[in-house]
Design a protein around this motif. Sequence first.
Motif, PDB file in Angstrom:
ATOM      1  N   UNK A  24      15.882   3.826 -11.697  1.00  0.00           N
ATOM      2  CA  UNK A  24      16.870   3.077 -10.918  1.00  0.00           C
ATOM      3  C   UNK A  24      16.913   3.578  -9.467  1.00  0.00           C
ATOM      4  N   UNK A  25      16.897   4.882  -9.281  1.00  0.00           N
ATOM      5  CA  UNK A  25      16.930   5.449  -7.923  1.00  0.00           C
ATOM      6  C   UNK A  25      15.706   5.014  -7.127  1.00  0.00           C
ATOM      7  N   UNK A  26      14.545   5.035  -7.741  1.00  0.00           N
ATOM      8  CA  UNK A  26      13.317   4.656  -7.039  1.00  0.00           C
ATOM      9  C   UNK A  26      13.281   3.151  -6.773  1.00  0.00           C
ATOM     10  N   UNK A  27      13.746   2.370  -7.720  1.00  0.00           N
ATOM     11  CA  UNK A  27      13.806   0.916  -7.497  1.00  0.00           C
ATOM     12  C   UNK A  27      14.711   0.593  -6.308  1.00  0.00           C
ATOM     13  N   UNK A  28      15.875   1.241  -6.251  1.00  0.00           N
ATOM     14  CA  UNK A  28      16.789   1.028  -5.126  1.00  0.00           C
ATOM     15  C   UNK A  28      16.184   1.547  -3.821  1.00  0.00           C
ATOM     16  N   UNK A  29      15.427   2.626  -3.922  1.00  0.00           N
ATOM     17  CA  UNK A  29      14.755   3.171  -2.734  1.00  0.00           C
ATOM     18  C   UNK A  29      13.813   2.134  -2.146  1.00  0.00           C
ATOM     19  N   UNK A  30      12.973   1.556  -2.979  1.00  0.00           N
ATOM     20  CA  UNK A  30      11.996   0.586  -2.473  1.00  0.00           C
ATOM     21  C   UNK A  30      12.651  -0.735  -2.055  1.00  0.00           C
ATOM     22  N   UNK A  31      13.767  -1.079  -2.669  1.00  0.00           N
ATOM     23  CA  UNK A  31      14.500  -2.254  -2.189  1.00  0.00           C
ATOM     24  C   UNK A  31      14.990  -2.023  -0.763  1.00  0.00           C
ATOM     25  N   UNK A  32      15.534  -0.838  -0.529  1.00  0.00           N
ATOM     26  CA  UNK A  32      16.031  -0.526   0.808  1.00  0.00           C
ATOM     27  C   UNK A  32      14.870  -0.405   1.805  1.00  0.00           C
ATOM     28  N   UNK A  33      13.784   0.209   1.380  1.00  0.00           N
ATOM     29  CA  UNK A  33      12.615   0.301   2.251  1.00  0.00           C
ATOM     30  C   UNK A  33      12.109  -1.093   2.603  1.00  0.00           C
ATOM     31  N   UNK A  34      12.075  -1.979   1.615  1.00  0.00           N
ATOM     32  CA  UNK A  34      11.611  -3.345   1.866  1.00  0.00           C
ATOM     33  C   UNK A  34      12.489  -4.034   2.915  1.00  0.00           C
TER      34      UNK A  34
ATOM     35  N   UNK B  88      15.051   7.904  -0.219  1.00  0.00           N
ATOM     36  CA  UNK B  88      14.952   8.365  -1.607  1.00  0.00           C
ATOM     37  C   UNK B  88      16.024   9.407  -1.900  1.00  0.00           C
ATOM     38  N   UNK B  89      16.188  10.366  -1.009  1.00  0.00           N
ATOM     39  CA  UNK B  89      17.189  11.417  -1.220  1.00  0.00           C
ATOM     40  C   UNK B  89      18.588  10.801  -1.316  1.00  0.00           C
ATOM     41  N   UNK B  90      18.864   9.810  -0.486  1.00  0.00           N
ATOM     42  CA  UNK B  90      20.158   9.134  -0.541  1.00  0.00           C
ATOM     43  C   UNK B  90      20.385   8.410  -1.843  1.00  0.00           C
ATOM     44  N   UNK B  91      19.342   7.762  -2.362  1.00  0.00           N
ATOM     45  CA  UNK B  91      19.474   7.058  -3.637  1.00  0.00           C
ATOM     46  C   UNK B  91      19.689   8.050  -4.776  1.00  0.00           C
ATOM     47  N   UNK B  92      19.070   9.214  -4.709  1.00  0.00           N
ATOM     48  CA  UNK B  92      19.280  10.240  -5.734  1.00  0.00           C
ATOM     49  C   UNK B  92      20.731  10.716  -5.698  1.00  0.00           C
ATOM     50  N   UNK B  93      21.269  10.894  -4.507  1.00  0.00           N
ATOM     51  CA  UNK B  93      22.679  11.282  -4.372  1.00  0.00           C
ATOM     52  C   UNK B  93      23.572  10.200  -4.967  1.00  0.00           C
TER      53      UNK B  93
ATOM     54  N   UNK C  90       0.851  -1.204   0.000  1.00  0.00           N
ATOM     55  CA  UNK C  90       0.000   0.000   0.000  1.00  0.00           C
ATOM     56  C   UNK C  90       0.885   1.253   0.000  1.00  0.00           C
ATOM     57  N   UNK C  91       1.951   1.226   0.815  1.00  0.00           N
ATOM     58  CA  UNK C  91       2.888   2.346   0.839  1.00  0.00           C
ATOM     59  C   UNK C  91       3.544   2.506  -0.535  1.00  0.00           C
ATOM     60  N   UNK C  92       3.976   1.412  -1.117  1.00  0.00           N
ATOM     61  CA  UNK C  92       4.592   1.429  -2.452  1.00  0.00           C
ATOM     62  C   UNK C  92       3.632   2.051  -3.469  1.00  0.00           C
ATOM     63  N   UNK C  93       2.400   1.596  -3.452  1.00  0.00           N
ATOM     64  CA  UNK C  93       1.385   2.107  -4.385  1.00  0.00           C
ATOM     65  C   UNK C  93       1.151   3.604  -4.195  1.00  0.00           C
ATOM     66  N   UNK C  94       1.119   4.035  -2.938  1.00  0.00           N
ATOM     67  CA  UNK C  94       0.833   5.439  -2.618  1.00  0.00           C
ATOM     68  C   UNK C  94       1.994   6.355  -2.977  1.00  0.00           C
ATOM     69  N   UNK C  95       3.221   5.888  -2.886  1.00  0.00           N
ATOM     70  CA  UNK C  95       4.392   6.755  -3.041  1.00  0.00           C
ATOM     71  C   UNK C  95       5.163   6.595  -4.356  1.00  0.00           C
ATOM     72  N   UNK C  96       5.007   5.499  -5.033  1.00  0.00           N
ATOM     73  CA  UNK C  96       5.848   5.215  -6.195  1.00  0.00           C
ATOM     74  C   UNK C  96       5.830   6.340  -7.237  1.00  0.00           C
ATOM     75  N   UNK C  97       4.674   6.748  -7.678  1.00  0.00           N
ATOM     76  CA  UNK C  97       4.584   7.753  -8.745  1.00  0.00           C
ATOM     77  C   UNK C  97       5.194   9.085  -8.308  1.00  0.00           C
ATOM     78  N   UNK C  98       4.921   9.497  -7.062  1.00  0.00           N
ATOM     79  CA  UNK C  98       5.481  10.763  -6.571  1.00  0.00           C
ATOM     80  C   UNK C  98       6.997  10.678  -6.462  1.00  0.00           C
ATOM     81  N   UNK C  99       7.511   9.564  -5.969  1.00  0.00           N
ATOM     82  CA  UNK C  99       8.954   9.382  -5.859  1.00  0.00           C
ATOM     83  C   UNK C  99       9.600   9.403  -7.242  1.00  0.00           C
ATOM     84  N   UNK C 100       8.976   8.733  -8.197  1.00  0.00           N
ATOM     85  CA  UNK C 100       9.526   8.689  -9.551  1.00  0.00           C
ATOM     86  C   UNK C 100       9.538  10.081 -10.168  1.00  0.00           C
TER      87      UNK C 100
END
Length: 180
Positions: free
Chosen positions: A39-49, A69-74, A14-24
């Motif tokens: 790639x940044x968002x995929x790594x973000x959700x891997x780390x969140x998982x 997310x900010x860390x993955x962007x960096x 549910x969190x993934x569904x709610x945040x994915x588009x905004x994060x991307x």
Amino acid sequence: MSDWTTDNKVTFWAFHERRYAEYLRYAYVQLGSDADAEEAVAHTFEQIMKKWLYMLGLESLDGYAWAILKGRIIDERRKRAKRPEPTDVTAFEAVLADGKDDYEVLAGTIHFYTAVRRLSERQRDAVILHYGFDLSTAATAELMGIEDATVRSQLRLARNRLLQLLAHPGSTNGDRKVRT
């Protein structure tokens, strides 16, 4: 995930569904490349998982996820340093979206985006999410994992800072005070 309860799985997805588009969308604005943003968002959700069970006990799950997310962007920017930067065409897209091909509009748009980049990180995030993505202050606060009042404060500070930067376009000292 194999040791997660059904509730843990449901809340994560549910969190993934709610945040994915905004994060991307945010990652694209920061990186200027679909592939890098994905790639940044995929790594973000891997780390969140990996940290999900821990995150469920946090007071600000959204704030923790935003920091990831900010860390993955960096990280993506660091990887990019080893290859050529894509051209930032945001200003051109903004002008073309209006159907105008006016040099003054383009120059002003470029100047504005340059000024926004000189804001503090939190001010820049608040401006991009609130004005750029047209999110309410409450939605911006929720996404960033901070209080609504903090977003309003950051937007006020950002507006003041932008007034300074735009009033003195050639200044290398964007921190000087504008007298009113």
